[in-house]
Structure formats: structure tokens, C-alpha cells
Design a protein around this motif. Structure first.
Motif, PDB file in Angstrom:
ATOM      1  N   VAL A  86       0.841  -1.204   0.000  1.00  0.00           N
ATOM      2  CA  VAL A  86       0.000   0.000   0.000  1.00  0.00           C
ATOM      3  C   VAL A  86       0.879   1.259   0.000  1.00  0.00           C
ATOM      4  O   VAL A  86       1.834   1.326   0.766  1.00  0.00           O
ATOM      5  N   GLU A 104      -4.363   3.661   6.325  1.00  0.00           N
ATOM      6  CA  GLU A 104      -5.215   4.205   7.383  1.00  0.00           C
ATOM      7  C   GLU A 104      -4.394   4.294   8.664  1.00  0.00           C
ATOM      8  O   GLU A 104      -3.928   3.291   9.193  1.00  0.00           O
ATOM      9  N   ASP A 149       0.903   7.025   1.678  1.00  0.00           N
ATOM     10  CA  ASP A 149      -0.141   8.013   1.957  1.00  0.00           C
ATOM     11  C   ASP A 149      -1.556   7.435   1.772  1.00  0.00           C
ATOM     12  O   ASP A 149      -2.530   8.156   1.903  1.00  0.00           O
ATOM     13  N   GLY A 150      -1.645   6.136   1.498  1.00  0.00           N
ATOM     14  CA  GLY A 150      -2.958   5.515   1.389  1.00  0.00           C
ATOM     15  C   GLY A 150      -3.265   4.625   2.586  1.00  0.00           C
ATOM     16  O   GLY A 150      -4.284   3.936   2.622  1.00  0.00           O
TER      17      GLY A 150
END
Lengths: 296, 296
Positions: free
Chosen positions: B230, B236, B233-234
């Protein structure tokens, strides 16, 4: 057909290109005089040759002939084969990766050419090596994001910054007249060959050349630790942005700061400032700046 | 009252703490046996003493007595004063910054203490030195952002990562059992003293200690160059996030990757991937990761 030449004498004049690789002053004059640079290690040699640098010669222990066989096949230059202690005696230190190449420096383009049409260097045609994404490299478009380096003195820092810039999508690099040489052996090595992947030019007159870059439509940003500057992520990014980075100790000189359209900073933690940790090293700062530029 | 002791003999046994500072193996055993570490240069010595490390002795050329006078005044340990060539003969290299201090290593807290209550080290009380923001350092709150370093081998990289982490607001660092020592001279120097500003602990058993960190409520992120992870900045971000960074060559081991709650990456430029520039060095990656953590 590999042109192998066994050598046993460290004083053999045919090995002069590889003399005392850690003696910066000697290397500067030797490399300038002969227009050569040294690549060290299999991966970097492969990149240097793959990006079209003519080979003057190679020097390696026998065990490197096989891993480099596919590259050496296309090379029309002597491959000096020597024991590790001979290589060490010439180079002046133990060459752990065991393989060295002496290559021809290609003429650098003028600043105005690089800022108008930075052209991507193609990946060498190695079967199976990133073949799936290779088509992405087949384009020629004007650069949108460039770095300008003022007077960095440390070759490892220059190499690291090239690696960051290439990895994060910066299109080109412009060097100040006195900035350390990206083709110095250590810079090449630390860059992992990224110095061959990025177009770059060296300024002849910093003031005039900054003018050329501005006239090409670039907004000039100056990176500074000064906490009164605009945070990196609060800057209005235009289509073309050039980020200026200063030397390791003092950062950008006041003359360069005065030429900037905007001064930008990387925000620091208030606790860090309270503890007197008030800046990043130039590689860390460049990495964050490139990351930030790429996302804008 | 400065306790000055002139020394002229490099073999003087009172200088044993400073023996051959670039001999990593010798230093490891010498520093472990005596529980000491070396600080080099005025700024770093100032920080080391200011953060409460007891002084065993100092060794410097006479010219450093004046700039360090305020610090030396409070020191109840011998200050050996020697010519540069004597210092060089002991240390085994030219000590450009000319001043060395031997200090006592303080016991490291256990991992569970650091992840539950990382406490900021206060800035030394230097008049006019960041006095306006000093109050920011006067707090004790549980850490929200930590780094975990697996088996880094290069002391300069460890020092650079401490500097980044401190500057960008990371609250604490956890080291794997075999990670390079942040109090080794070169790490301390490269960190610019940030190794004294950040709470840290060393794991005794990596698997159990990762469990302790997870049980303290931390989400474990593993940084990897794997482009299927991932993007940074994506991710959570939860209230408490621990980012795991791997060693210089191979990155995180598969055992550690398996323990992660999520694998994250720094997005690379497609052109860079096509050119075979597919990763950042660990300091650049750490800098971007800390910057990204700070903004979440």
C-alpha cells in the motif's frame, strides 16, 4: 568475443586508469585529463555500459567474468584479469565488489537544452529485467520537476540525491559550477547507477544559468531550514518547478536565496526545535522534497 | 573549576578510553567492557553532557577550552589537554573537530516502558538557545509514532535516521537485538546529538518485543520496496503507529514482514522502475516515511 588480458604487475601502465581510487585530488586531475570515469561493481558497470558510455577497459578478478559475460560480449576493449591483491595494489584499497570499469565521459548538454527537453535514458535491453514496464521509458517530454544543487562537496551525498531524484520522478538535475562530480566513483556507486538515468547539466555561470531556467518557465524554490519559510506542502506548485538545494553545512548561499521565487521549508517538530534538533541532513531533506514535488 | 591535565604521551594509560576510534571491533569490546561512549565535536559534547550523561574524561587541544568553558565548568572529571598530533596518535585519525569526551552509558529502559511512556529529554538550559520554544519540550505523553529498526549495520545510517526521526517528530525508536549501536562515535556524530534527544530501547527477543509493541496498541507497518504494498499516503493511520525499517541491503526479513499489520511502500516513478532504479537508500526511505507519519 571477450578480449581477456591477464595482468600480474600493479605497476603495469595499462592499469593507469585505476590508480589510487580514493585519492580525490589525483583522481580529479587524472579523470579530467583523460575524460574517463570509473564504475565499480557488477550492477553499476552493467548500467554504465547499457546507457552507452564507451568502455576504455575493465579490471576484475576472474570470478567476475561469468556474471558479466553477457555485457562483456559486446565490449571491444581489453578486460584485464588480475588477482584481488593486484587490484587492491593498483586501486589502493580492497575492492570488495571486485570488478572495475573505466569508461568515457560523454559531453554534458548545456543547461538550456536540459531544461527544455530532458530526455529519459532508456533501460538497457536485458531480457526479463523490468520488461513489463519498460515502455514507460519510451518518451521524450519537457521536464516539469528539476533539482538544482549548489556547491555540494560530498560525493556520497550527490550520489544519494541522484538516486532519490531518479526514484521519485524528478526529470533532471542542474549542478552549480563547483558542485561535486556525479561521475566520481563513490557518487556513481552510491547512486546505484542513477547518475546514468537522469539528464543533467553543469552551470558555467550560476546567475545567468538560473536566468535561463527561470526563462524556461520554472518557478525557483529555495529549500531552507529557516522556519519562517513556507512549508513544502503549502507551496503553490506551477507546471514547472525547480527546487534549489544548498551545501551540507550552510545550505544555500544568500545570493542564491535572493534569486528564489519562494523560500520553502520542511516542517520540523516543535519538540525537536526545543531540543535543538533544527535541521535534516541534505539527503533526507532532498528525499522529502522530491517526494513532495512528485505528489504535486 | 576545570580540572586541566596536560598530556604529551599517546601511550598514557589515562587516555585508554580514546584508543583507535575507527577500529569498530576494538571499540565494541572496549566500550561494552567499560560502559562508555565517545562524543566528538563541541556541539555533540554539549548535548551529551546537557542530557545528563556522566563524564569520565575529555581530551582536546587547548583551543577548545574557551568555546567549551561553560560546559567544562560543571564537569568533575579530568580534561586532558594535548597537541593535535597526540590526539591523532591516540585516536588513530586526525580529529578535525579537535574535542573528544568519554561519557558513561546510561541503562536503556525496557521496550515496554518506552512504548508506554516515551519521555522527551529536555534541552540543556542554554540562555537564548531556543528559549522561546523550550516549553514545548516540557511534557510527558505516551508515544504515538515510533520507528523499529531491524538489523541496520551502518552506524552513519543509524545516526541519520535518529536525526530525521527527532526532527520530524517521531516519539521513540526501538532497535532489533543486532541493530548497530546508536552510541557508536560515528552514529552520535552523524545524528548531531539526536541520539540523546529520542527515547529508545533495544529488543531482547524480537518476536516477543513486537508482541509487546502490538499489545500497547500500535499498528505495525512494514516499509518495503515491494510495489504491491500500500502506498504510504494511502494507509489508514491509527492513533498509535509503529513503522518497521529493514537493513540496508535486503530490507526487512520475511519473518518481520509476516508480523506486520500492513505492508507499506513509498511510491516510485514509473520511469524510474523502467530504468531499474527501484528503491531508495534506507535514510531517504526513513526520511520520507517519518515525514509521512508526522502528517497523519
Amino acid at each position: 568475443m571477450v578480449h581477456q588480458v591477464p595482468v600480474t604487475d600493479p605497476a603495469d601502465p595499462r592499469l593507469a586508469d585505476y590508480t589510487r581510487l580514493r585519492d580525490v585530488n589525483l583522481r580529479k586531475s587524472l579523470e579530467a585529463e583523460h575524460g574517463l570515469f570509473i564504475a565499480e561493481g557488477e550492477k553499476v558497470i552493467r548500467r554504465a555500459i547499457g546507457t552507452g558510455h564507451p568502455v576504455r577497459s575493465l579490471l576484475m578478478a576472474r570470478r567476475w567474468l561469468a556474471p558479466l559475460a553477457d555485457v562483456l560480449d559486446g565490449v571491444d576493449a581489453p578486460v584485464y584479469v588480475a588477482d584481488d591483491d593486484v587490484v587492491e595494489a593498483v586501486a589502493g584499497f580492497p575492492v570488495h565488489r571486485g570488478a572495475l570499469a573505466s569508461l568515457v565521459r560523454l559531453p554534458l548538454p548545456p543547461v538550456k537544452d536540459v531544461v527544455s527537453t530532458a530526455r529519459r535514458v532508456l533501460a538497457p535491453e536485458v531480457p526479463g529485467d523490468h520488461g513489463d514496464v519498460e515502455s514507460a521509458a519510451h518518451h521524450t517530454s519537457p521536464p516539469r520537476r528539476i533539482l538544482i544543487l549548489e556547491d555540494l562537496v560530498d560525493h556520497a551525498n550527490v550520489g544519494s540525491i541522484y538516486r532519490c531524484a531518479a526514484a521519485l520522478g524528478v526529470d533532471a538535475i542542474i549542478l552549480s559550477p563547483r558542485c561535486a562530480d556525479p561521475l566520481y566513483r563513490r557518487a556513481v556507486k552510491v547512486s546505484m547507477g542513477a547518475v546514468f538515468a537522469l539528464p543533467y547539466a553543469r552551470m558555467t555561470n550560476w546567475h545567468d544559468d538560473l536566468g535561463i531556467i527561470r526563462d524556461a518557465g520554472f518557478k525557483l524554490l529555495a529549500l531552507t531550514p529557516d522556519q519562517s519559510a513556507v512549508p513544502m506542502d503549502g507551496v503553490e506548485m506551477t507546471d514547472r518547478v525547480a527546487l534549489m538545494l544548498g551545501s551540507e553545512g550552510d545550505g544555500l548561499s544568500s545570493h542564491w536565496l535572493d534569486e528564489a521565487d519562494e523560500r520553502v521549508r520542511i516542517p520540523m517538530s516543535p519538540t525537536a526545535l526545543a531540543n535543538g534538533v533544527d535541521s535534516l541532513n541534505v539527503v533526507a531533506a532532498a528525499a522529502i522534497a522530491c517526494y513532495s514535488l512528485m505528489r504535486s
